[in-house]
Design a protein around this motif. Structure first.
Motif, PDB file in Angstrom:
ATOM      1  N   PHE A 170      58.894  67.975 -65.869  1.00 42.70           N
ATOM      2  CA  PHE A 170      58.218  66.687 -66.057  1.00 42.70           C
ATOM      3  C   PHE A 170      57.366  66.281 -64.860  1.00 42.70           C
ATOM      4  O   PHE A 170      57.702  66.574 -63.702  1.00 42.70           O
ATOM      5  N   VAL A 171      56.257  65.594 -65.174  1.00 39.72           N
ATOM      6  CA  VAL A 171      55.400  64.994 -64.151  1.00 39.72           C
ATOM      7  C   VAL A 171      55.257  63.512 -64.478  1.00 39.72           C
ATOM      8  O   VAL A 171      55.550  63.067 -65.591  1.00 39.72           O
ATOM      9  N   ASP A 172      54.787  62.735 -63.494  1.00 37.76           N
ATOM     10  CA  ASP A 172      54.718  61.288 -63.675  1.00 37.76           C
ATOM     11  C   ASP A 172      53.483  60.836 -64.431  1.00 37.76           C
ATOM     12  O   ASP A 172      53.487  59.786 -65.069  1.00 37.76           O
ATOM     13  N   HIS A 173      52.403  61.603 -64.368  1.00 33.52           N
ATOM     14  CA  HIS A 173      51.168  61.200 -65.011  1.00 33.52           C
ATOM     15  C   HIS A 173      50.540  62.382 -65.738  1.00 33.52           C
ATOM     16  O   HIS A 173      50.623  63.527 -65.273  1.00 33.52           O
ATOM     17  N   ALA A 174      49.889  62.082 -66.852  1.00 32.41           N
ATOM     18  CA  ALA A 174      49.287  63.150 -67.673  1.00 32.41           C
ATOM     19  C   ALA A 174      48.279  63.983 -66.894  1.00 32.41           C
ATOM     20  O   ALA A 174      48.103  65.174 -67.165  1.00 32.41           O
ATOM     21  N   ARG A 175      47.610  63.385 -65.899  1.00 32.18           N
ATOM     22  CA  ARG A 175      46.597  64.126 -65.135  1.00 32.18           C
ATOM     23  C   ARG A 175      47.208  65.207 -64.256  1.00 32.18           C
ATOM     24  O   ARG A 175      46.502  66.097 -63.775  1.00 32.18           O
ATOM     25  N   GLU A 176      48.526  65.139 -64.024  1.00 30.99           N
ATOM     26  CA  GLU A 176      49.170  66.071 -63.112  1.00 30.99           C
ATOM     27  C   GLU A 176      49.602  67.376 -63.792  1.00 30.99           C
ATOM     28  O   GLU A 176      49.990  68.329 -63.116  1.00 30.99           O
ATOM     29  N   VAL A 177      49.530  67.427 -65.145  1.00 33.48           N
ATOM     30  CA  VAL A 177      50.105  68.582 -65.842  1.00 33.48           C
ATOM     31  C   VAL A 177      49.363  69.879 -65.545  1.00 33.48           C
ATOM     32  O   VAL A 177      49.982  70.951 -65.475  1.00 33.48           O
ATOM     33  N   TYR A 178      48.031  69.807 -65.367  1.00 34.74           N
ATOM     34  CA  TYR A 178      47.238  71.025 -65.212  1.00 34.74           C
ATOM     35  C   TYR A 178      47.613  71.786 -63.939  1.00 34.74           C
ATOM     36  O   TYR A 178      47.960  72.974 -63.994  1.00 34.74           O
ATOM     37  N   ALA A 179      47.545  71.098 -62.809  1.00 39.73           N
ATOM     38  CA  ALA A 179      47.815  71.748 -61.527  1.00 39.73           C
ATOM     39  C   ALA A 179      49.262  72.195 -61.427  1.00 39.73           C
ATOM     40  O   ALA A 179      49.569  73.263 -60.873  1.00 39.73           O
ATOM     41  N   GLU A 180      50.168  71.377 -61.970  1.00 44.46           N
ATOM     42  CA  GLU A 180      51.588  71.731 -61.882  1.00 44.46           C
ATOM     43  C   GLU A 180      51.899  72.955 -62.739  1.00 44.46           C
ATOM     44  O   GLU A 180      52.676  73.826 -62.335  1.00 44.46           O
ATOM     45  N   ALA A 181      51.286  73.052 -63.905  1.00 45.65           N
ATOM     46  CA  ALA A 181      51.496  74.226 -64.756  1.00 45.65           C
ATOM     47  C   ALA A 181      50.975  75.487 -64.069  1.00 45.65           C
ATOM     48  O   ALA A 181      51.636  76.531 -64.089  1.00 45.65           O
ATOM     49  N   ARG A 207      28.524  63.661 -71.267  1.00 45.74           N
ATOM     50  CA  ARG A 207      29.021  64.070 -69.950  1.00 45.74           C
ATOM     51  C   ARG A 207      30.394  64.704 -70.107  1.00 45.74           C
ATOM     52  O   ARG A 207      31.181  64.286 -70.949  1.00 45.74           O
ATOM     53  N   SER A 208      30.673  65.683 -69.289  1.00 47.46           N
ATOM     54  CA  SER A 208      31.984  66.345 -69.330  1.00 47.46           C
ATOM     55  C   SER A 208      32.877  65.934 -68.166  1.00 47.46           C
ATOM     56  O   SER A 208      34.006  66.428 -68.054  1.00 47.46           O
ATOM     57  N   ASP A 209      32.392  65.031 -67.299  1.00 47.60           N
ATOM     58  CA  ASP A 209      33.153  64.650 -66.116  1.00 47.60           C
ATOM     59  C   ASP A 209      33.792  63.267 -66.243  1.00 47.60           C
ATOM     60  O   ASP A 209      34.270  62.705 -65.248  1.00 47.60           O
ATOM     61  N   VAL A 210      33.831  62.706 -67.438  1.00 50.38           N
ATOM     62  CA  VAL A 210      34.413  61.382 -67.635  1.00 50.38           C
ATOM     63  C   VAL A 210      35.933  61.459 -67.529  1.00 50.38           C
ATOM     64  O   VAL A 210      36.564  62.358 -68.096  1.00 50.38           O
ATOM     65  N   VAL A 211      36.518  60.519 -66.783  1.00 48.81           N
ATOM     66  CA  VAL A 211      37.978  60.415 -66.677  1.00 48.81           C
ATOM     67  C   VAL A 211      38.374  58.964 -66.908  1.00 48.81           C
ATOM     68  O   VAL A 211      37.551  58.054 -66.775  1.00 48.81           O
ATOM     69  N   THR A 212      39.631  58.748 -67.288  1.00 48.47           N
ATOM     70  CA  THR A 212      40.128  57.395 -67.505  1.00 48.47           C
ATOM     71  C   THR A 212      41.317  57.128 -66.589  1.00 48.47           C
ATOM     72  O   THR A 212      41.947  58.056 -66.068  1.00 48.47           O
ATOM     73  N   ASP A 213      41.645  55.846 -66.430  1.00 52.67           N
ATOM     74  CA  ASP A 213      42.755  55.454 -65.565  1.00 52.67           C
ATOM     75  C   ASP A 213      44.089  55.439 -66.298  1.00 52.67           C
ATOM     76  O   ASP A 213      45.146  55.450 -65.665  1.00 52.67           O
ATOM     77  N   HIS A 214      44.045  55.367 -67.616  1.00 53.57           N
ATOM     78  CA  HIS A 214      45.278  55.224 -68.391  1.00 53.57           C
ATOM     79  C   HIS A 214      45.455  56.383 -69.359  1.00 53.57           C
ATOM     80  O   HIS A 214      44.520  56.739 -70.093  1.00 53.57           O
ATOM     81  N   ALA A 215      46.630  56.958 -69.373  1.00 51.75           N
ATOM     82  CA  ALA A 215      46.913  58.061 -70.298  1.00 51.75           C
ATOM     83  C   ALA A 215      47.061  57.509 -71.713  1.00 51.75           C
ATOM     84  O   ALA A 215      47.654  56.450 -71.915  1.00 51.75           O
ATOM     85  N   PRO A 216      46.524  58.185 -72.718  1.00 49.81           N
ATOM     86  CA  PRO A 216      46.680  57.744 -74.106  1.00 49.81           C
ATOM     87  C   PRO A 216      48.154  57.657 -74.500  1.00 49.81           C
ATOM     88  O   PRO A 216      48.982  58.452 -74.057  1.00 49.81           O
TER      89      PRO A 216
END
Length: 361
Positions: free
Chosen positions: A128-139, A232-241
């Protein structure tokens, strides 16, 4: 690059045979015709929950395993690692067990307990990770650490599936509609998690020269709609769906905006209201992403009727609602997350009473 031994090739051949045999044992998924008050507009729900692992992601996991095997990325004893909010990990855990390989799913802590239990039942381990954005690097870190393979569904989903045919979901939809009143759908409505499904369907309808248009329904907190709207392909959001399995905090590499004809934002409370409404309509529970899809479908159907158009609309039942008994079907959980499905549920009740529907008000 080490040479591939005869023993390695024998293992690979047997692994591919096992994955292909799974496909041969699985019948095609059902296409349900829904009785809705839209004159001249037929709505269909393709039921992907009947796959062996209970979701649309079974198709993706099979394709990803075949892609990785035939690319030489998976070997005897490889540890498979995936970044997932749940359903893809369930399906990949199934295929990893089929091949006798260890599996690790990297996911946000808020993933439903039911999905976690399924992954573990298939022999997988959840990290488990705390935020959805962290899954890529941790995997990727875990895969490097154990000399395993990071499947990376968010990059490879759109290229692992043969969009020209070969029994993909698009080809299946058109085959099942062949004897219907409107065999070429006006719209196919899907939501995006990796973007692989919308890419497959969008490419297929262009390749076959169908006039069908593809609409992607995006939940709150997702970057896909803004990225598509701004090209654009570089859009990011602050809140995970909050609707599991769809929407992402970044525009994933597998999302192909050029094959999408339109997009719409669906409020999370509307997804939950529509999920419960569809569950009552068909007599069994469906998941939140199905609610997202259906809310968008109803809006399109109402617009078609208003313009005097006829035709068919197809969307997906992505997974069953039994995975969300303690989240989207739990009124306490819904209230704790600041969601109020009641106003949206009233619009759905109004549709049945009067035959009119307004997606936004």
């Amino acid at each position: 690059m080490p040479k591939t031994s005869i023993d390695d090739r024998d293992w690979l051949a047997e692994a591919v045979r096992k994955v292909e045999a799974d496909a041969n044992r699985s019948a095609d998924t059902h296409l349900h015709a829904l009785e809705l008050p839209f004159p001249g507009v037929d709505v269909y729900l393709k039921d992907e929950s009947v796959h062996p692992t209970g979701s649309l992601k079974h198709r993706l996991a099979r394709s990803l395993f075949l892609y990785a095997l035939c690319n030489g990325w998976i070997h005897r004893g490889s540890t498979i690692v995936e970044a997932s909010s749940g359903s893809t990990a369930v399906s990949e855990a199934y295929f990893a067990r089929l091949l006798g390989l260890p599996f690790v799913a990297v996911m946000p802590r808020g993933t439903s307990a039911e999905k976690i239990a399924l992954i573990e039942w298939y022999g997988g381990r959840c990290h488990f990770v705390d935020h959805a954005r962290e899954v890529y690097a941790e995997a990727q870190r875990l895969a490097d650490e154990c000399d395993g393979h990071y499947m990376d569904q968010f990059t490879y989903a759109e290229r692992a599936t043969d969009w020209r045919g070969n029994n993909n979901i698009a080809e299946s939809i058109f085959a099942q509609l062949a004897a219907e009143p409107h065999p070429i759908p006006a719209w196919i409505v899907v939501s995006a998690g990796t973007g692989g499904t919308s890419a497959t369907i969008g490419r297929f309808v262009r390749y076959r020269r169908f006039p069908t248009r593809v609409l992607v329904a995006d939940p709150e907190g997702s970057a896909f709609l803004d990225g598509w709207d701004q090209d654009r392909s570089d859009v990011v959001t602050d809140h995970a769906p909050r609707i599991e399995g769809i929407g992402r905090p970044r525009v994933e590499p597998s999302f192909v905006g050029g094959v999408v004809d339109d997009m719409v934002r669906v409020p999370d409370a509307a997804s939950i209201a529509a999920m419960r409404w569809v569950s009552d309509l068909i007599g069994r529970p469906v998941g939140g992403s199905t609610g997202t899809n259906m809310w968008a479908v109803l809006g399109v159907a109402a617009q078609m009727v208003e313009r005097g158009e006829t035709g068919s609309i197809v969307t997906l039942l992505c997974d069953g609602g039994d995975r969300y008994a303690h989240t989207y079907f739990d009124d306490r959980w819904v209230a704790e997350h600041g969601l109020d499905p009641a106003p949206y549920a009233e619009r759905l009740a109004e549709l049945i009473r009067t035959g009119t529907f307004t997606a936004s008000r």
